[in-house]
Structures are given as C-alpha cells and as structure tokens.
Design an enzyme around this catalytic site. Structure first.
Site, PDB file in Angstrom:
ATOM      1  N   THR A   1      49.098  13.330 -31.128  1.00  0.00           N
ATOM      2  CA  THR A   1      50.277  13.207 -30.560  1.00  0.00           C
ATOM      3  C   THR A   1      51.187  13.590 -32.118  1.00  0.00           C
ATOM      4  O   THR A   1      52.314  13.631 -31.983  1.00  0.00           O
ATOM      5  CB  THR A   1      50.493  12.068 -30.052  1.00  0.00           C
ATOM      6  OG1 THR A   1      50.665  10.770 -31.019  1.00  0.00           O
ATOM      7  CG2 THR A   1      49.916  11.875 -28.661  1.00  0.00           C
TER       8      THR A   1
ATOM      9  N   HIS B   1      47.295   6.552 -37.144  1.00  0.00           N
ATOM     10  CA  HIS B   1      48.288   5.662 -37.985  1.00  0.00           C
ATOM     11  C   HIS B   1      46.992   4.292 -37.966  1.00  0.00           C
ATOM     12  O   HIS B   1      46.602   4.641 -36.906  1.00  0.00           O
ATOM     13  CB  HIS B   1      49.398   5.459 -37.307  1.00  0.00           C
ATOM     14  CG  HIS B   1      49.749   4.230 -35.486  1.00  0.00           C
ATOM     15  ND1 HIS B   1      49.235   3.526 -35.155  1.00  0.00           N
ATOM     16  CD2 HIS B   1      49.910   5.906 -34.659  1.00  0.00           C
ATOM     17  CE1 HIS B   1      49.001   3.845 -34.211  1.00  0.00           C
ATOM     18  NE2 HIS B   1      49.951   5.373 -33.360  1.00  0.00           N
TER      19      HIS B   1
ATOM     20  N   HIS C   1      44.596   2.885 -34.915  1.00  0.00           N
ATOM     21  CA  HIS C   1      44.029   4.061 -34.507  1.00  0.00           C
ATOM     22  C   HIS C   1      42.953   3.199 -35.274  1.00  0.00           C
ATOM     23  O   HIS C   1      41.133   2.993 -35.068  1.00  0.00           O
ATOM     24  CB  HIS C   1      44.347   5.283 -34.784  1.00  0.00           C
ATOM     25  CG  HIS C   1      44.991   5.698 -34.062  1.00  0.00           C
ATOM     26  ND1 HIS C   1      46.438   6.463 -34.433  1.00  0.00           N
ATOM     27  CD2 HIS C   1      45.234   6.310 -32.376  1.00  0.00           C
ATOM     28  CE1 HIS C   1      47.517   7.259 -33.490  1.00  0.00           C
ATOM     29  NE2 HIS C   1      46.419   6.901 -31.984  1.00  0.00           N
TER      30      HIS C   1
ATOM     31  N   LYS D   1      54.442   4.555 -21.014  1.00  0.00           N
ATOM     32  CA  LYS D   1      55.739   5.494 -21.750  1.00  0.00           C
ATOM     33  C   LYS D   1      56.504   4.604 -20.681  1.00  0.00           C
ATOM     34  O   LYS D   1      56.954   5.622 -19.552  1.00  0.00           O
ATOM     35  CB  LYS D   1      54.819   6.182 -22.165  1.00  0.00           C
ATOM     36  CG  LYS D   1      54.102   6.600 -22.769  1.00  0.00           C
ATOM     37  CD  LYS D   1      54.245   5.885 -24.004  1.00  0.00           C
ATOM     38  CE  LYS D   1      52.782   6.694 -25.220  1.00  0.00           C
ATOM     39  NZ  LYS D   1      51.537   5.502 -24.950  1.00  0.00           N
TER      40      LYS D   1
ATOM     41  N   ARG E   1      56.417  12.290 -23.153  1.00  0.00           N
ATOM     42  CA  ARG E   1      55.870  12.972 -24.134  1.00  0.00           C
ATOM     43  C   ARG E   1      57.010  14.204 -24.510  1.00  0.00           C
ATOM     44  O   ARG E   1      56.674  15.180 -23.226  1.00  0.00           O
ATOM     45  CB  ARG E   1      54.942  13.104 -24.395  1.00  0.00           C
ATOM     46  CG  ARG E   1      54.788  11.618 -24.611  1.00  0.00           C
ATOM     47  CD  ARG E   1      52.439  12.042 -25.572  1.00  0.00           C
ATOM     48  NE  ARG E   1      52.031  10.296 -24.868  1.00  0.00           N
ATOM     49  CZ  ARG E   1      51.973   9.445 -25.918  1.00  0.00           C
ATOM     50  NH1 ARG E   1      52.676   9.419 -27.191  1.00  0.00           N
ATOM     51  NH2 ARG E   1      51.292   7.932 -26.022  1.00  0.00           N
TER      52      ARG E   1
ATOM     53  N   GLN F   1      41.425  12.209 -18.264  1.00  0.00           N
ATOM     54  CA  GLN F   1      40.893  11.990 -19.284  1.00  0.00           C
ATOM     55  C   GLN F   1      39.169  11.277 -18.263  1.00  0.00           C
ATOM     56  O   GLN F   1      38.403  11.122 -19.150  1.00  0.00           O
ATOM     57  CB  GLN F   1      41.540   9.935 -19.132  1.00  0.00           C
ATOM     58  CG  GLN F   1      40.749   9.474 -20.065  1.00  0.00           C
ATOM     59  CD  GLN F   1      41.108   8.528 -20.997  1.00  0.00           C
ATOM     60  OE1 GLN F   1      42.650   8.777 -21.105  1.00  0.00           O
ATOM     61  NE2 GLN F   1      41.137   7.444 -21.411  1.00  0.00           N
TER      62      GLN F   1
ATOM     63  N   ASP G   1      46.473  -0.498 -22.667  1.00  0.00           N
ATOM     64  CA  ASP G   1      46.745  -0.151 -21.708  1.00  0.00           C
ATOM     65  C   ASP G   1      45.918   1.384 -21.430  1.00  0.00           C
ATOM     66  O   ASP G   1      47.230   2.438 -20.641  1.00  0.00           O
ATOM     67  CB  ASP G   1      48.078   0.888 -22.966  1.00  0.00           C
ATOM     68  CG  ASP G   1      47.123   1.509 -24.006  1.00  0.00           C
ATOM     69  OD1 ASP G   1      46.158   1.928 -24.537  1.00  0.00           O
ATOM     70  OD2 ASP G   1      48.062   3.003 -24.544  1.00  0.00           O
TER      71      ASP G   1
ATOM     72  N   LYS H   1      55.668  -2.920 -31.980  1.00  0.00           N
ATOM     73  CA  LYS H   1      54.451  -2.988 -32.514  1.00  0.00           C
ATOM     74  C   LYS H   1      53.867  -3.023 -33.407  1.00  0.00           C
ATOM     75  O   LYS H   1      54.163  -2.462 -34.151  1.00  0.00           O
ATOM     76  CB  LYS H   1      54.091  -0.763 -31.121  1.00  0.00           C
ATOM     77  CG  LYS H   1      52.386  -0.461 -31.544  1.00  0.00           C
ATOM     78  CD  LYS H   1      52.584   0.929 -30.243  1.00  0.00           C
ATOM     79  CE  LYS H   1      51.217   0.906 -30.679  1.00  0.00           C
ATOM     80  NZ  LYS H   1      52.162   2.436 -29.439  1.00  0.00           N
TER      81      LYS H   1
ATOM     82  N   LYS I   1      53.784  -0.741 -37.692  1.00  0.00           N
ATOM     83  CA  LYS I   1      55.307  -0.675 -37.493  1.00  0.00           C
ATOM     84  C   LYS I   1      55.690  -0.909 -38.751  1.00  0.00           C
ATOM     85  O   LYS I   1      55.261  -2.157 -39.000  1.00  0.00           O
ATOM     86  CB  LYS I   1      56.219  -0.577 -36.945  1.00  0.00           C
ATOM     87  CG  LYS I   1      55.728   1.196 -36.232  1.00  0.00           C
ATOM     88  CD  LYS I   1      56.704   1.141 -34.164  1.00  0.00           C
ATOM     89  CE  LYS I   1      56.143   2.175 -33.334  1.00  0.00           C
ATOM     90  NZ  LYS I   1      56.656   3.852 -33.718  1.00  0.00           N
ATOM     91  N   THR I   2      56.950  -0.753 -39.640  1.00  0.00           N
ATOM     92  CA  THR I   2      57.506  -1.411 -40.322  1.00  0.00           C
ATOM     93  C   THR I   2      58.981  -1.612 -39.462  1.00  0.00           C
ATOM     94  O   THR I   2      59.792  -2.039 -38.538  1.00  0.00           O
ATOM     95  CB  THR I   2      58.120  -0.461 -41.718  1.00  0.00           C
ATOM     96  OG1 THR I   2      59.028   0.282 -41.516  1.00  0.00           O
ATOM     97  CG2 THR I   2      57.433   0.327 -42.423  1.00  0.00           C
TER      98      THR I   2
END
Length: 423
Positions: free
Chosen positions: A43, A48, A51, A85, A89, A178, A199, A234, A237-238
């Site tokens: 994606t 990140h 993962h 989501k 997307r 999947q 998820d 999440k 993330k900052t």
C-alpha cells in the site's frame, strides 16, 4: 520462566491474539516442522514499524526451525483490504504496485540479513492471479463462499452500515482472494499456518474453511494483537500522525532511533519482548531490576539500539547514536556533513537564513523565544547554546566559525529544544 518450546515463547512475548485450533496448533508446532506464511499488501513503497510485529513473529518460527514464507500482495494490493477501514482505499496503478513490491521485498531481505540468518522465501500472488480465468474462479472458488456469512463479519458490516460510505464489490471480493492465497500456498508448499494482525481474523478463517472444503484437510490461523498507544493512536505513528517507515529515505535512522527512545514507559517491557531477541531469562532479570529501581532511559536505549540495528544496520545505528549523544551531551564538531543532512531532513526543526546573524533575532525567528526581550533573558540566564557552546552575550552576532561545513549551526535552548540553522 524458561521456554521449552515455541508456543511458550510466543505466549510469553505477546504474539498471540487468536488461534483457530489452539490445542492442535500447539501440538504440531512443538513436535513437527511446519511451513507458515504471512502476507503484506504493497500500500506504499515502504513497510512501517507496525509490520515489524508479524515479521518478528515469523523470525521466531524460523528460530525454532520452521519454514517461513512472505507473501507479497501484487494482486491483492490492487484491490485493497476493506478490513476495519472506514472508507475504500485509493486504487494504485499496477506499475506503481510492482515498484512498491520490489522495494518491500528488498527491505525484508535486508532486515533478515541484519538478523544474521537466511531470508524467507518471498512469493507474489500476482504470479498466480494473473493467470486465472474469472469464470473458472467464480465457479471453482466462489461457490464455497456464503454471502450471508461474509456480510455478517464485523469488518464488512461496519462498512455496510455506513450509508455515506458503503463497500464496493471490488473490496467485498478481497476475502476470496486472500483465501485463495492460502489454498494456493497449501497446495504448492504445504503451508498449514497463516499469521497476521488481529484485523485479519475473518480473512484467515475463510482460508481455513476453503482448504477444509476443497482439500478436506485442517490448517491453522494465528493472529497477533494490533498495538496502539495510550492515546488510542495506531502504534508506529508520531504525535503528528506520521508513520515511522522502515525506509531511511522516508524516516531517517536518527528519527527512527528517537521514536524508540521516546516510547511510553509502561510499554518498555512489552516492547523488549516483541521487538528484541533478548532471552526470556534476560528480560525477566531486567523486569525484576526495573521493579526495584526504574531506569527507563537505559531500557529504552536497549530497545532503540536493537531495533535500529536490525532495520537499518550497524553503521546507521552508529550514526543515530552519534547524533543523539552529540545533540544532548557532546561536541557538535564530531557531527559529519551527512549527519547534518539527516537532521535537516526530519531530525529537528530547521530554518534557512540568508543574512540575519543577530542571535536575539534568530531566537525569535526560530520561535525558541517569544520576543527579543525574552531572547535577552534566555541568553543571560545561560539557557542558550550555539553548537553546544554556552553563549551569554545578548549582543552576540554569528560568525563564520559558527557555521559548520560553512553551512550548519545548531542552536539549543535548555536541554531538549534543538534547532538547525542552515546558512
């Protein structure tokens, strides 16, 4: 506690959320060699730090001599997983997804190389989906899926109930794709376990059911808890809601290192379990000592060192530590030109100056002070440093010797407020 088997190891480290057949899987992985897989959809052009959890889980299976496969979603990445989501997307063109797959594949190879072990087998589901006839797929695979059951899954139902943003047939079909991946890998590599984030439970369960109905065999699924911070954001993330990427072009090794140094105190032990390969006895000893006397910075340093070395390598870790130590404790003259460019990119705030060389005005321009009078007070109270040298002259004007490499000056207020001047 001493781990006698893989299942105990996974439980201790917090890698288990749900298992499709806990007794069956525990028996198999503790007494047999199995092949398992985890999928990653491209994606973006980089993974990140979220993962890292399934990747490290795969690594633990490998350490206990199991065979691991990483599946890149060259096909499913073109569709987009709707799981939990709020909206569909953005679709990406195939050329972009192909490029992203290559970058992610290289990241995974590099990460396992830094772990000092052989890399997993990496496959791409586009290799089989590009050959599939739509009529054959719907006839041979689609017949095993109940629409009634699919729309009652929480992840799908949440979208269906959002009138302003429903779910397209494209996304709805993701579950079939999947599931087919699991079937394909079972047939070709005898993969009997799929792991993924919590998820992914619905998608994994569908794959298990498909294999049961097509091949009359039992396979397994294991999900890993999704990590969140205390503010509900999440993990990874900052405060600015920016992801912490594994690609050093997107997140420098210095910023990556700083992220781990600044994780919440109450997460340290959990993160040492998840993101390092310290032994259980070592972690128990750390936890015991920490209960006696908290030294969170020391523990965060262990964590930051371990994860940065694995993701970015020894040299990048040295650079990140050098920048950190110099910013807070050392001599700026030891910073390399490359270090300054790292800082300019996303390490600390920076400002380009063309001619202003009056210290008080620069403090105002960088917002390290609210006014020239405030700047005066900061300077005379020993609160300002230029390249880690205290400056107490309120009339100070920058000179050429302040400009390292003829271009950079580091100005600091107090202990933690750093600003990079670029001349």
């Amino acid at each position: 506690m001493v781990c006698l088997n893989l299942f105990d190891e996974l439980k201790f480290r917090g890698f288990i959320s749900k298992i499709s057949n806990i007794d069956g899987l525990e028996k198999i992985i503790n007494h047999n060699v199995i092949t398992l897989y985890c999928g990653f959809d491209p994606t973006s052009d980089s993974l990140h730090i979220g993962h890292l959890v399934p990747l490290f889980c795969l690594k633990w299976f490998q350490k206990y001599n199991h065979n691991i496969i990483v599946l890149l979603g060259g096909a499913t990445g073109l569709i987009g997983d709707p799981s939990f989501k709020n909206q569909e997307r953005e679709f990406n063109i195939s050329e972009k997804v192909i490029c992203w797959n290559t970058k992610i594949k290289n990241q995974i190879f590099y990460l396992f190389q830094n772990l000092g072990v052989f890399s997993p087998l990496i496959v791409n589901n586009y290799d089989w989906f590009k050959k599939i006839n739509i009529i054959s797929f719907l006839r041979d695979i689609g017949k095993y899926f109940s629409v009634n059951k699919m729309i009652n899954r929480k992840s799908v139902k949440n979208r269906i109930n959002r009138i302003e943003q429903g779910i397209s047939f494209t996304e709805f079909s993701y579950n079939l794709l999947q599931s087919y991946d699991f079937l394909k890998l079972y047939k070709k590599y005898h993969v009997i376990l799929q792991i993924g984030g919590s998820d992914q439970w619905g998608n994994i369960s569908s794959g298990i059911e498909l294999i049961r109905r097509v091949c009359h065999e039992q396979v397994f699924g294991l999900t890993i808890p999704l990590l969140t911070q205390s503010n509900g954001m999440k993990f990874g993330k900052t405060e600015k809601n920016e992801s912490i990427w594994l690609d050093s072009e997107k997140t420098t090794s210095y910023k990556f290192y700083q992220f781990w140094l600044n994780v919440e105190d109450d997460k340290i032990i959990d993160f040492l379990k998840l993101f390092t390969f310290l032994s259980i006895s070592k972690i128990n000893q750390i936890q015991k000592n920490n209960n006696i006397k908290s030294d969170f910075f020391y523990l965060k340093s262990i964590l930051a060192d371990a994860v940065t070395r694995i993701v970015h390598g020894k040299e990048e870790l040295k650079s990140a530590k050098r920048i950190t130590n110099i910013l807070f404790y050392g001599n700026c003259n030891k910073l390399t030109k490359l270090d300054f460019y790292q800082l300019k990119k996303d390490g600390i705030p920076s400002l380009i100056l063309n001619g202003e060389e009056d210290l008080r005005q620069v403090l105002v321009n960088t917002k390290l002070s609210s006014s020239r009078n405030h700047a005066y007070q900061l300077i005379i109270s020993n609160a300002i440093r230029i390249n880690n040298r205290k400056e107490t002259n309120p009339k100070y004007v920058f000179c050429y010797s302040d400009k390292l490499f003829g271009k950079f000056t580091l100005i600091t207020r107090g202990k933690k407020n750093h600003f990079l001047l670029c001349w």
